[in-house]
Scaffold this motif. Sequence first.
Motif, PDB file in Angstrom:
ATOM      1  N   GLU A  60       0.825  -1.215   0.000  1.00 38.38           N
ATOM      2  CA  GLU A  60       0.000   0.000   0.000  1.00 38.38           C
ATOM      3  C   GLU A  60       0.853   1.257   0.000  1.00 38.38           C
ATOM      4  O   GLU A  60       0.357   2.354  -0.299  1.00 38.38           O
ATOM      5  CB  GLU A  60      -0.924   0.028   1.225  1.00 38.38           C
ATOM      6  CG  GLU A  60      -1.994  -1.052   1.239  1.00 38.38           C
ATOM      7  CD  GLU A  60      -1.572  -2.262   2.039  1.00 38.38           C
ATOM      8  OE1 GLU A  60      -2.445  -3.006   2.492  1.00 38.38           O
ATOM      9  OE2 GLU A  60      -0.348  -2.463   2.196  1.00 38.38           O
ATOM     10  N   ASP A  62       3.413   1.830  -1.953  1.00 37.42           N
ATOM     11  CA  ASP A  62       4.102   2.070  -3.225  1.00 37.42           C
ATOM     12  C   ASP A  62       3.955   3.508  -3.693  1.00 37.42           C
ATOM     13  O   ASP A  62       4.897   4.106  -4.238  1.00 37.42           O
ATOM     14  CB  ASP A  62       3.555   1.121  -4.295  1.00 37.42           C
ATOM     15  CG  ASP A  62       4.082  -0.306  -4.124  1.00 37.42           C
ATOM     16  OD1 ASP A  62       4.990  -0.488  -3.291  1.00 37.42           O
ATOM     17  OD2 ASP A  62       3.573  -1.211  -4.810  1.00 37.42           O
ATOM     18  N   ALA A  81       0.783   2.775   8.915  1.00 37.35           N
ATOM     19  CA  ALA A  81      -0.480   2.257   8.389  1.00 37.35           C
ATOM     20  C   ALA A  81      -1.482   2.201   9.533  1.00 37.35           C
ATOM     21  O   ALA A  81      -1.153   1.738  10.628  1.00 37.35           O
ATOM     22  CB  ALA A  81      -0.288   0.854   7.799  1.00 37.35           C
ATOM     23  N   PRO A 121       0.190  -7.301   2.350  1.00 39.33           N
ATOM     24  CA  PRO A 121      -0.410  -5.971   2.554  1.00 39.33           C
ATOM     25  C   PRO A 121      -0.778  -5.727   4.011  1.00 39.33           C
ATOM     26  O   PRO A 121      -1.150  -6.642   4.754  1.00 39.33           O
ATOM     27  CB  PRO A 121      -1.659  -6.013   1.659  1.00 39.33           C
ATOM     28  CG  PRO A 121      -1.329  -7.006   0.596  1.00 39.33           C
ATOM     29  CD  PRO A 121      -0.483  -8.052   1.272  1.00 39.33           C
ATOM     30  N   ALA A 123      -3.319  -4.309   4.972  1.00 39.37           N
ATOM     31  CA  ALA A 123      -4.749  -4.574   5.145  1.00 39.37           C
ATOM     32  C   ALA A 123      -4.976  -5.938   5.776  1.00 39.37           C
ATOM     33  O   ALA A 123      -5.914  -6.122   6.564  1.00 39.37           O
ATOM     34  CB  ALA A 123      -5.461  -4.492   3.791  1.00 39.37           C
ATOM     35  N   ARG A 296      -9.216  -8.833   5.779  1.00 39.16           N
ATOM     36  CA  ARG A 296      -8.652  -7.569   5.374  1.00 39.16           C
ATOM     37  C   ARG A 296      -9.471  -6.431   5.954  1.00 39.16           C
ATOM     38  O   ARG A 296     -10.635  -6.604   6.327  1.00 39.16           O
ATOM     39  CB  ARG A 296      -8.563  -7.446   3.859  1.00 39.16           C
ATOM     40  CG  ARG A 296      -9.859  -7.451   3.122  1.00 39.16           C
ATOM     41  CD  ARG A 296      -9.670  -7.357   1.608  1.00 39.16           C
ATOM     42  NE  ARG A 296      -8.929  -6.170   1.216  1.00 39.16           N
ATOM     43  CZ  ARG A 296      -7.727  -6.198   0.620  1.00 39.16           C
ATOM     44  NH1 ARG A 296      -7.140  -7.337   0.351  1.00 39.16           N
ATOM     45  NH2 ARG A 296      -7.122  -5.076   0.281  1.00 39.16           N
ATOM     46  N   LYS A 298      -9.729  -1.844   5.574  1.00 40.62           N
ATOM     47  CA  LYS A 298      -9.295  -0.685   4.800  1.00 40.62           C
ATOM     48  C   LYS A 298      -8.270   0.114   5.595  1.00 40.62           C
ATOM     49  O   LYS A 298      -8.487   0.426   6.762  1.00 40.62           O
ATOM     50  CB  LYS A 298     -10.491   0.195   4.444  1.00 40.62           C
ATOM     51  CG  LYS A 298     -10.159   1.324   3.485  1.00 40.62           C
ATOM     52  CD  LYS A 298     -11.397   2.125   3.129  1.00 40.62           C
ATOM     53  CE  LYS A 298     -11.042   3.255   2.151  1.00 40.62           C
ATOM     54  NZ  LYS A 298     -12.251   4.058   1.795  1.00 40.62           N
ATOM     55  N   ASP A 300      -5.090   3.323   5.595  1.00 40.26           N
ATOM     56  CA  ASP A 300      -4.418   4.489   5.026  1.00 40.26           C
ATOM     57  C   ASP A 300      -2.959   4.437   5.437  1.00 40.26           C
ATOM     58  O   ASP A 300      -2.632   3.948   6.527  1.00 40.26           O
ATOM     59  CB  ASP A 300      -5.047   5.788   5.534  1.00 40.26           C
ATOM     60  CG  ASP A 300      -6.299   6.162   4.764  1.00 40.26           C
ATOM     61  OD1 ASP A 300      -6.485   5.616   3.663  1.00 40.26           O
ATOM     62  OD2 ASP A 300      -7.093   6.979   5.268  1.00 40.26           O
ATOM     63  N   MET A 301      -2.087   4.991   4.582  1.00 40.38           N
ATOM     64  CA  MET A 301      -0.662   4.980   4.878  1.00 40.38           C
ATOM     65  C   MET A 301      -0.064   6.353   4.632  1.00 40.38           C
ATOM     66  O   MET A 301      -0.537   7.117   3.784  1.00 40.38           O
ATOM     67  CB  MET A 301       0.073   3.940   4.024  1.00 40.38           C
ATOM     68  CG  MET A 301      -0.309   2.510   4.327  1.00 40.38           C
ATOM     69  SD  MET A 301       0.989   1.335   3.872  1.00 40.38           S
ATOM     70  CE  MET A 301       2.267   1.738   5.065  1.00 40.38           C
TER      71      MET A 301
END
Length: 827
Positions: A60, A62, A81, A121, A123, A296, A298, A300-301
Amino acid sequence: MAGTDRAGSGGSGGPGGTGEPGGRLSLLGVRHHGPGSARAVRAALEAARPGVVLVEGPPEADALIPLAADEDMRPPVALLAHAVDEPGRSAFWPLAEFSPEWVAVRWALEHGVPARFIDLPAAHTLAWRAADEETTGQADEEVTGQADEEVTGQADEEVTGQGDGREGGDVPGAASLDVRGDPLAVLASAAGHDDPERWWEDVIEHRGPGEGDVFAPFTALEEAMTALRETEEGGEGDAAHDRDLVREAYMRLQVRAARREFAEGVAVVCGAWHVPALRRRAAVAADRALVRGLPRTKVDMTWVPWTHRRLARAGGYGAGIESPGWYGHLFAAVDRPVERWLTRVAGLLREEGRTVSPAHVIEAARLAGTLAAIRGRPLPGLSETTDAVRAVLCDGSDVPLALVHDRLVVGDVLGEVPAGAPAVPLQRDLTRTQRRLRLKPEAAERELELDLRKETDTGRSRLLHRLRLLGVGWGEPTASRSTGTFRETWRLRWEPELSVRVAEAGVWGTTVLAAATARAEADAVAARGLAEVTALAERCLLAELPDALTPVMRILADRAALDTDVGHLAEALPALVRSLRYGDVRGTDTGALAEVAAGLAERVFVGLPAACAALDADAAEEMRRHVDSVHTAVGLLGDAPAPGHGDLRSRWRTVLRTLSARDAVPGIVRGRAVRLLLDDGELAPDEAARTMGLVLSPGTVPADAAAWIEGFVGGGSGGGMLLLHDERLLALIDAWLTGVPADAFTDVLPLLRRTFSAYEPGVRRGVGELVRRGPEARGSVTTAGSGIPGFAAGLDTARADAVLPVIRLLLGGDPAPDDDDLVGVGT
């Protein structure tokens, strides 16, 4: 394998393939946060020139990779994250300038090569943590210990997660303490070393740039890790092992996809323990089956600043290293690292006032080299350098050495992230406010003195108080060196976890003001006791939240009207009165607050006498504290009386007289009431002596008399000075104490010892000297003076005049004035 990545196990592969179609594959197994690994990675990338660089980390992130090349980005930093629906569920991936992952990302950006993260990930890892918490019924770790998914280690490590590899046996389900817990220790033991850290330094960290084949250390470590993993048997079914398999399956899928896409070749930078798994040929279907159906959430990073202290193992991160400052120096010092380090140490010690000459530095460098030779090391390491610093620069003392360790070996470096990094709106508003107020976050702890008469300092105070309301403990108020209410002293220290707190607080609003207001209103509704609401009202005034103060005061008034416990009312009153004073300093309208405080005081006045009856010893001591706090509050409240409530001070004095005269009131409360009346001048000294004489008469139970004495002269109320300067009271206590029967003396002794032990040593000595002189020397109760120095019957003008020259000096005058001037000053 829990904790192994952080332990520094290696893995490798020079340019070559695995037999699968696609570009060549270079597997660079590293020790995370290792300067030797970082240098080796850069050299290998320069030699291999891959078409893409794959790094162990959450994919996430990238989109955040280009920010690593921003001129305002200064490591140490960390990828953060957090779950969108629950910002408190978060994880960090710290990166220092000497982290191999950071070096790989920067190399890719400098050469225009794509860089990608290929670990599982975030997530999934955050969802795994949520599932674990539901299963165990408690959180694995607090925000202050989010080390689970660091690039430096395992995605399933718990807060105890022994990422240094030395306590891996604590990891649940570890199949083999020696292999899975700390592969470095196994390799070091096989090489004949008892210290894996020192062994790693000798074979990797002390390798200079350009020494030998650049792929040789990676190849050797891959072979070692392959052998170690072959010895690891069992472990299937435990969370640590199974999640390692899932992570490695996901990374293999990403590597295959990259090899098909980039014919120029693929370079993978990852923890060395994973290299054999990534080299192994596995069926694509099997790997996809492992990663299918994972939970998983949701996320944010973003990038957040990090600190060297948080990279250190002592900071609570098992993934950390003991000496980030030293490692940073090794990475930056191209040549003569020991000499350069000792020069830095000498500079620090000189700043602290110690005498350190160039000869000291030369001798310390020689000693460090000699120690390395004796210990069979290729170059002096941190242990040899530290021993040399202690012996030569610190004269054998560990005190200055502790300063060197704190400032240099660990360090207080705080990274910076560019303004363009993604952030919640609250973080952006906080950043703008910090810049406007010139209040820069710093990793080092410092004190900040604020003058609330200045606009900038008032703004800083508002910000810090609002952040405290939001649970962002950037600053903590401390006792000010000034007694003025316009002064505030704060102890500031910015910790990386505060970024998570800010993200959590973002649910309350998009600005600090709006968020603090909403949080205060919610806290007022959820408050359980009256004292909590009054404390919240005080904090709202300190933070200048007028929109929050109105609903808080309404809730406060409702709670006060329904609460019949006098103790609760007395406990709540002081906070309200302090709020009135703070409001005056800040120019805040506190009319409504004064009205509520006055009403609360009246309810205390009415209920206090009845509430003081029939109390045991503990309840009586608590009520004595309430009487003290109410007395202080009424004294302050009298300066700003509310309309319609009359003279609160006179009414309070009436309550005190009532308490002092009721036999049903505990002695400690009666004694305190008499003392407060005496201090306020409402009780003549003769009347106070008469009251004490009645209490200490033979008809009073000794325990009750001792409690009365504690209330009168105990509790830190300055009673010791009172006894020094009032001979009658001291004589009364002395006569009573000597007349206590032997069988009752053992009962009252603990209470008296507690009373007099609270006095300062000088006061105790003075009282003891007066008692030693005896009644004849002190004089009787009715004698005005005794002739003892300090207790004369009248004023000694000659002794008083002796201080006049000093006073004149203090006032800026001539220390030896003429006689007329002396008379004028004395008058």
